[in-house]
Design a protein around this motif. Sequence first.
Motif, mmCIF file in Angstrom:
data_model
loop_
_atom_site.group_PDB
_atom_site.id
_atom_site.type_symbol
_atom_site.label_atom_id
_atom_site.label_comp_id
_atom_site.label_asym_id
_atom_site.label_seq_id
_atom_site.Cartn_x
_atom_site.Cartn_y
_atom_site.Cartn_z
ATOM 1 N N LEU A 210 0.837 -1.204 0.000
ATOM 2 C CA LEU A 210 0.000 0.000 0.000
ATOM 3 C C LEU A 210 0.872 1.255 0.000
ATOM 4 N N ARG B 262 -0.614 -9.686 -6.396
ATOM 5 C CA ARG B 262 -1.168 -8.992 -5.222
ATOM 6 C C ARG B 262 -1.171 -7.488 -5.451
ATOM 7 N N GLY C 190 -3.864 -6.568 -7.827
ATOM 8 C CA GLY C 190 -5.153 -6.601 -7.121
ATOM 9 C C GLY C 190 -5.346 -5.374 -6.259
ATOM 10 N N LEU C 191 -4.277 -4.981 -5.572
ATOM 11 C CA LEU C 191 -4.359 -3.793 -4.720
ATOM 12 C C LEU C 191 -4.619 -2.546 -5.568
ATOM 13 N N GLY D 74 -6.124 -2.394 -8.413
ATOM 14 C CA GLY D 74 -7.524 -2.417 -8.844
ATOM 15 C C GLY D 74 -8.449 -1.973 -7.734
ATOM 16 N N LEU D 75 -8.167 -2.452 -6.532
ATOM 17 C CA LEU D 75 -9.018 -2.071 -5.399
ATOM 18 C C LEU D 75 -8.921 -0.567 -5.135
ATOM 19 N N LEU D 76 -7.694 -0.035 -5.174
ATOM 20 C CA LEU D 76 -7.537 1.401 -4.902
ATOM 21 C C LEU D 76 -8.286 2.224 -5.950
ATOM 22 N N ASP E 102 -10.978 1.194 -7.484
ATOM 23 C CA ASP E 102 -12.402 1.048 -7.134
ATOM 24 C C ASP E 102 -12.771 1.950 -5.959
ATOM 25 N N VAL E 103 -11.887 2.005 -4.956
ATOM 26 C CA VAL E 103 -12.181 2.824 -3.773
ATOM 27 C C VAL E 103 -12.227 4.310 -4.164
ATOM 28 N N HIS E 104 -11.297 4.695 -5.039
ATOM 29 C CA HIS E 104 -11.306 6.086 -5.505
ATOM 30 C C HIS E 104 -12.616 6.383 -6.245
ATOM 31 N N HIS E 105 -12.999 5.440 -7.090
ATOM 32 C CA HIS E 105 -14.249 5.595 -7.842
ATOM 33 C C HIS E 105 -15.429 5.683 -6.877
ATOM 34 N N PHE E 106 -15.403 4.824 -5.864
ATOM 35 C CA PHE E 106 -16.480 4.814 -4.862
ATOM 36 C C PHE E 106 -16.550 6.170 -4.155
#
Lengths: 164, 483
Positions: free
Chosen positions: B14, B42, B45-46, B48-50, B52-56
């Motif tokens: 991170l 990994r 994946g991280l 992609g998640l970040l 998604d979280v930014h988009h959220f």
Amino acid sequence: MDALEQQVTRAFEDARDDIYRYLLTLGLAPAHAQDAAQEVFLRLYLALRKGETIQNQRAWIFRVAHNLAADWRAKERLQPLDSDMLALVRDRRQSAEAELLEKEKMQRIAAAWQGLSPQQRECLHLRAEGLKYREIGEALGIGISSVREFLVRAITKLQKAAYE
Amino acid sequence: MSSLTPHPDPETLLRLADDDLSPADAGCVRDHLAECGACRDRMDGLGGLLTDVHHFHQSVIKPGLPDPPREWSNPRWSKLARPFPTRRYLAAAAAVLAAAVLLRWIERPAQVSAAELLQRAEIREQTAAPAPRRIRIRSKNRSWTRAARLDHAERPRNGDAAAVARMLEDAGYPWEDPLTAASFAVWRDRLPGKHDDVRKSDEAFVVTTSTSAGAIEVASLTLRATDLHAVSATLRFRSDETLEMSELPAETPQPAPPNPPDGAPPSVSRTIPRIGASEELRVIVALHDIGADLGDPIEVKRNEESIDVTVAGLSAARREQIRSALDGIPGVRIAFEREAGRHFGNTSPPRSVSPVTNPANPLVPDMGDVLIDASDRAVEHAHALAALARRFSRAVEASLDNTGRAELQRIAADHLNAISAAAHQLRVALKTTASPGVNVPDWQEAAEGILQAAMDADQELNSAASDVEGRLARLRAAVARLP
């Protein structure tokens, strides 16, 4: 309008919406949040007029906003309503924007977001506003290691929710 | 697996993504990623998640928050910042003006709207831990008590209670759970025209809604100021009937009977403890989630009636953070003591200054700080894990509901993962073999052994003994016992 006034006005126009929404996530009602957002930039003006050196203006205004919200919450004896605000977001999203935002992953993130601690959410909010870890720590009055800890735990929870 | 560097832990990945690592450390991690496909996955994946979280955050949270109630104006900051004139007549005028403003301020309508207040209270009701409560309903001629919430099947069939249920139903006011913000809001939201008034005192908000439509003429709901909990309501009907509803104090458990004399059959206690392992777990989870279970001087003690949390020392900000984390958990009593002058059983002992940080230490001269940091983390988390295991034995865990058990497992897994990550760093530095690991379901049994291993490793690292070979051997043996 002198140069300082122009500088603060520019900062106000650039960041007032971000600060206003950040204050909402900290539990302030919209009217209070709007007043407090203006108060943040008045304090910025006063600090600059006194000749204070502000290294990172964006981090500084988020810190002042955080402190104003904390003062207000203590005065009003209300608890932080971050989760409430987010629950409102969820409810609105499901009703009005359900068709647009029905991606399953977003829903899972929204559900996991509710399970985060207030500190984890605040760290994520400020990270999303572009603050570095050190600046987040300064804004929240915690150490950089705590910021890292909050963020990694928050991200781990969201990751589990989104992908597992 | 890379042969050069250990697999980076989630925090390191991170921090790499967030540009929080030093250039040297970032270089090391990138080198590792270049060689290690698993860690690249990994990291992807991280990433992609970040995203998604930014988009959220940008497309869900921020747009979902209400817009400012007024148009933004660009104030003249210099005018806002200007102090009052100091000349006497201007000062007098300012005083008059200030008094007028103050009067207006005192008499101003409440800042918070009824809709907003009800919405907040409703969400609090939805998220509060369910607790049985009883209410008193008083009509013109009768007064009776009932469970605050009734299921549809429990609808009163006769008598005053049935008549009241009918009246409420006819008025569009839910009879099942009438003393809640949610029920008040259901009635209020359906009104075609209404007038709201919100009054705030030190103790409560009172929302009063009057309307010319429907069977109820005026209704008021009193919400406790501290948590917006509905404590009373009054409904005035056009038929001249008035219903007053108020919450009854929670029943206190009976004191436990004395122990029966020897040989006497034990009597069945009717006492139902209000505070149990679930509430205690909520406290531990809340502290864990703010990192307050890793050595902060905090003692948590569960009694039958309360959970006493004693905090010694710590900064005002940290105390506030702890207070905020524990807010809303039933039965919690927090005491803040000024100095950490007492023993706290759950926390790790004070750490000694490490001789390994001294470059002259011959044990692991190149890795001193890294090893000490890893060992510190292992010991902190091992202490927390052992304390958790003592507090929540298998038997206590079995008494929790599914959510509680999952939360407990999550905390234990957090500690085990942190210990494993620290142990991995130690093993790489010491070139020792990997441990078989610990299954999360067995963590209670393993916790004390893990703590002992972590403390043994820490002791060898901090030892001033000159027997380097012996210390290294003991250190490797201790690290091998870590998960």
